[in-house]
Design an enzyme around this catalytic site. Structure first.
Site, PDB file in Angstrom:
ATOM      1  N   LYS A  93       0.947  -1.212  -0.075  1.00 46.48           N
ATOM      2  CA  LYS A  93      -0.031   0.021  -0.210  1.00 46.48           C
ATOM      3  C   LYS A  93       0.758   1.148   0.166  1.00 46.48           C
ATOM      4  CE  LYS A  93      -3.719  -2.423   1.713  1.00 46.48           C
ATOM      5  NZ  LYS A  93      -4.605  -2.978   3.001  1.00 46.48           N
ATOM      6  N   GLN A  97      -4.753  -2.100   9.009  1.00 45.09           N
ATOM      7  CA  GLN A  97      -4.664  -3.305   8.590  1.00 45.09           C
ATOM      8  C   GLN A  97      -5.352  -4.385   9.306  1.00 45.09           C
ATOM      9  OE1 GLN A  97      -3.560  -3.846   5.494  1.00 45.09           O
ATOM     10  NE2 GLN A  97      -3.940  -5.947   5.773  1.00 45.09           N
ATOM     11  N   ASP A 124     -11.268   2.312   3.035  1.00 44.95           N
ATOM     12  CA  ASP A 124     -11.569   0.849   2.728  1.00 44.95           C
ATOM     13  C   ASP A 124     -12.993   0.841   2.376  1.00 44.95           C
ATOM     14  OD1 ASP A 124      -9.406  -0.831   2.794  1.00 44.95           O
ATOM     15  OD2 ASP A 124      -9.032  -0.872   4.874  1.00 44.95           O
TER      16      ASP A 124
END
Ligand code: NDP
Length: 279
Positions: free
Chosen positions: A49, A93, A116
């Site tokens: 990322k 995460q 997200d």
């Protein structure tokens, strides 16, 4: 001959598009990435990322916290990042260590920084047609279909898997595209009968080679989301690619199909977040 849907090419195109938009406007989006603990797979995802941020001219901040971090400490960091006007997107995460409630963490991220698109609010907006962000993996698959001019409109799309991050939001996006959607799961009876009706099949079960050729209609489009580490140490999808490819019109390989798209859409969402916060 089936089209091999190339997620590497399409993800590069998405990242290039994001970068161009950022550079043309002089935007300064910033993504904060939080990782708790030392799970090696999570570390790889976080590194990927950060690399994508560099490729797209997005600033990234990493917060690597020790495994013993308490839930309160993590929530405190999220509160700080929520209040920081320089930070446009926040990503924590997953999975988190067992002593931390993932739902509490996801829900603490400000909805306009939830790049997200995991929070209840953003998922609700997705289903009511008022979305701000699109969940990364499903949106990546829609992007693949668009790139290859594969239209969902009027098609029967069968999604096998009903998770909150893949199956369910994929159903919302396909519905929005005009598809007739069937969602299957482990309680579905006569699964093969249903998958054989699919014009577009989304395989999101997480079991290597679960889908054999006799489960797929001739000429169907197959999107294989599964990522399974085989006994040979390599990554395999949910679909028996060698057996299925000859009978379909288009199919994603694993790796190099749906996988690379997730991070590209994350970059797109970070730019969307920046623009929303700087209108
Ligand atoms: P989950 O384990 O959360 O969901 C799996 C789904 O498959 C469940 O809905 C389950 O049904 C269903 N299922 C399991 N067994 C069967 C069966 N025998 N028949 C029909 N349905 C079944 O997985 P995720 O959705 O998180 O991920 C799916 C796959 O996609 C995984 O391999 C994962 O690694 C991969 N993935 C890839 C991403 C990417 O490419 N970027 C991102 C996210 C995931 P039930 O609900 O009834 O238990």
């Amino acid at each position: 001959m089936a089209i091999r849907i190339d997620g590497k090419v399409v993800s590069l195109a998405v990242k290039e598009r994001v970068k161009q938009q950022i550079l043309e406007n002089g935007d300064t989006p910033c993504l904060a990435v939080i990782i708790v603990g030392d799970d090696p797979a999570s570390r790889v995802y976080v590194n990927n990322k950060k690399k994508a941020c560099t490729e797209t001219a997005i600033r990234s901040l990493e917060y690597a916290l020790p495994p013993e971090t308490t839930q309160d400490e993590l929530l405190e960091l999220i509160d700080k990042l929520n209040a920081d006007h320089e930070v446009n997107g926040i990503l924590c995460q997953l999975p988190l260590p067992k002593h931390i409630d993932e739902t509490a963490v996801i829900e603490r991220i400000a909805p306009d920084k939830d790049v997200d698109c995991f929070s209840n609010r953003n998922i609700g907006k997705l289903w009511t047609g008022t979305k701000v962000f699109e969940p990364c993996t499903p949106a990546g698959m829609i992007e693949l279909l668009k790139y290859y001019n594969i239209d969902c409109d009027g098609k029967h799309c069968v999604i096998v898997g009903r998770s909150n991050i893949v199956g369910k939001p994929m159903a919302a996006l396909m519905l929005e595209q005009g598809a007739t959607v069937t969602i299957c799961h482990s309680h579905t009876r006569n699964l093969s009968e249903i998958t054989r009706q699919a014009d577009i099949l989304v395989a999101a079960v997480g079991k290597e080679h679960f889908f054999s050729a006799d489960m797929i209609k001739d000429g169907a489009v197959v999107l294989d989301v599964g990522i399974n580490r085989g006994e040979d140490g390599k990554l395999h999808g949910d679909v028996d690619f060698a057996a299925v490819e000859p009978k379909v019109s288009a199919i994603t390989p694993v790796p190099g199909g749906c996988g690379p798209m997730t991070i590209a859409i994350l970059m797109q969402n970070t730019l969307t977040a920046y623009r929303l916060q700087n209108q």
